[in-house]
Design an enzyme around this catalytic site. Structure first.
Site, PDB file in Angstrom:
ATOM      1  N   CYS A 127      22.231  25.728 -16.616  1.00 66.59           N
ATOM      2  CA  CYS A 127      21.357  24.967 -16.213  1.00 66.59           C
ATOM      3  C   CYS A 127      21.771  23.056 -16.597  1.00 66.59           C
ATOM      4  CB  CYS A 127      20.273  25.298 -17.187  1.00 66.59           C
ATOM      5  SG  CYS A 127      18.148  25.129 -16.756  1.00 66.59           S
ATOM      6  N   ASP A 196      14.850  25.929 -24.381  1.00 70.59           N
ATOM      7  CA  ASP A 196      13.345  25.705 -24.394  1.00 70.59           C
ATOM      8  C   ASP A 196      12.604  26.027 -25.672  1.00 70.59           C
ATOM      9  OD1 ASP A 196      14.346  26.379 -20.976  1.00 70.59           O
ATOM     10  OD2 ASP A 196      12.812  24.974 -21.309  1.00 70.59           O
TER      11      ASP A 196
HETATM   12  O1  LIG Z   1      16.477  26.075 -19.055  1.00 70.52           O
HETATM   13  C1  LIG Z   1      16.291  24.839 -19.452  1.00 70.52           C
HETATM   14  C2  LIG Z   1      15.372  23.761 -18.213  1.00 70.52           C
HETATM   15  O2  LIG Z   1      14.782  24.985 -17.576  1.00 70.52           O
HETATM   16  P1  LIG Z   1      13.901  24.697 -16.349  1.00 70.52           P
HETATM   17  O3  LIG Z   1      14.644  23.661 -15.257  1.00 70.52           O
HETATM   18  O4  LIG Z   1      13.638  25.863 -16.134  1.00 70.52           O
HETATM   19  O5  LIG Z   1      12.728  23.877 -16.953  1.00 70.52           O
HETATM   20  C3  LIG Z   1      17.547  23.968 -20.191  1.00 70.52           C
HETATM   21  O6  LIG Z   1      18.132  24.025 -21.033  1.00 70.52           O
HETATM   22  C4  LIG Z   1      16.160  23.433 -21.637  1.00 70.52           C
HETATM   23  O7  LIG Z   1      14.910  23.073 -20.968  1.00 70.52           O
HETATM   24  C5  LIG Z   1      16.768  22.130 -22.586  1.00 70.52           C
HETATM   25  O8  LIG Z   1      16.745  21.081 -21.973  1.00 70.52           O
HETATM   26  P2  LIG Z   1      16.915  19.589 -22.409  1.00 70.52           P
HETATM   27  O9  LIG Z   1      17.913  19.701 -22.902  1.00 70.52           O
HETATM   28  O10 LIG Z   1      17.094  18.642 -21.920  1.00 70.52           O
HETATM   29  O11 LIG Z   1      15.668  19.572 -23.014  1.00 70.52           O
END
Ligand SMILES: O=C(COP(=O)(O)O)[C@H](O)[C@H](O)COP(=O)(O)O
Length: 315
Positions: A127, A196
């Protein structure tokens, strides 16, 4: 009725134009800030009701990233002020502090996480996580050569964003399809992902495919590092709540035409999954590195038991 800017932010979160847990939290705080600044309420009750309605609109967008309700709670919990102006000042001070803290936390987490990465290390990502990338950025700034194997992350291909950001940092990138992860784990020193939500037992809720990647990494003996600021800690799990996994549209997985060609099928599109603590080596926060099983103490210290939602309609 929330102001247009709040509606627009909510829509952008829902459609994933604004995405990723930290970015969503920052955008939600900014939207509450705009709501407070623009409010024409003439009495404190009306002002608070407007803010609560704005928070509800934002809260209803996506269910899994706890950074969103944590942001709303930070701004709205125990609001103080006898007049609209006092309340407005409180909200503006809090939203600005929240957004500044978010940036500082990521910076500090990045510095801590970078200590794990050695010169010449290869990471595998899944991701797009700004917290995970902060650790790479600090390692690169410290003069370490890092290479990355980037999983494309079907169905939304957030791996493409990660690949682009890593290239901007000068990191050599190899892009692979998700199912090639096991094959390449032998070449990898760390699996590095974001989160998340993190539950009280140390389970990590992140993009669908993280748990399978973690199982594969365990099989290969590759350490799994989760970079997650403390706004990803899910205080509701202290009181037995579970983290809701968002189910997204079938159309992200298969086109209508392909679906019709195949015939009668069920399509499922969960956006996140749960990686149990036994498959996670370390959680890096701005407060330091934690084994997943001990994250509960930090959660209690920072949040206590929170059961109420300050944006709920009063009885
Ligand atoms: O799973 C996702 C995003 O999922 P989506 O694309 O469905 O939103 C990221 O790994 C976390 O949100 C952490 O991101 P961050 O470190 O930027 O908070």
């Amino acid at each position: 009725m929330p102001i247009e800017e709040v509606e627009e932010t909510a829509e952008a979160i829902e459609t994933m134009e604004i995405r990723g847990a930290a970015t969503i939290a920052g955008a939600a705080a900014a939207a509450l800030e705009s709501q407070a600044a623009a409010s024409e309420a003439t009495d404190p009750e009306a002002f608070e009701a407007e803010l609560r309605a704005a928070a509800r609109t934002l809260y209803q967008t996506r269910p899994t990233a706890v950074s969103l309700p944590n942001a709303l709670r930070f701004v709205l919990q125990d609001l103080e002020g006898a007049t609209v102006e006092e309340l407005r000042e409180t909200v503006l001070t809090r939203t600005r502090k929240f957004r500044a803290d978010l940036e500082h936390a990521q910076e500090r987490l990045g510095r801590i996480g970078a200590n794990r990465l050695r010169d010449g290390d290869v990471i595998m990502t899944h991701c797009h996580s700004t917290d995970a990338l902060a650790t790479v950025e600090h390692a690169v700034d410290a003069g370490k050569d890092i290479e990355a194997i980037v999983k494309e992350t079907r169905p939304r291909n957030q791996g493409h964003i990660t690949a682009q950001r890593l290239r901007e940092l000068g990191v050599p990138v190899t892009l692979i399809v998700d199912s090639a992860a096991h094959r390449y784990l032998n070449d990898v020193d760390h699996v590095l992902v974001g989160a998340d939500s993190i539950a009280a037992d140390g389970s990590v809720i992140n993009k669908i495919g993280t748990s399978g990647l973690a199982v594969n990494a365990r099989d290969r003996g590759t350490p799994i590092v989760v970079a997650a600021q403390t706004i990803k800690l899910h205080p509701g799990t202290l009181t037995g709540h579970t983290v809701e996994i968002e189910m997204r549209a079938e159309s992200e997985v298969i086109s209508k035409a392909d679906r019709e060609k195949i015939g009668e099928i069920t399509v499922k599109n969960p956006a996140f999954d749960v990686t149990p603590p036994r498959h996670v080596d370390a959680i890096i926060t701005e407060r330091g590195q934690y084994p997943p099983e001990s994250i509960v103490s930090l959660m209690r210290e920072l949040y206590g038991d929170v059961d109420e939602e300050p944006w709920a309609e009063p009885n």
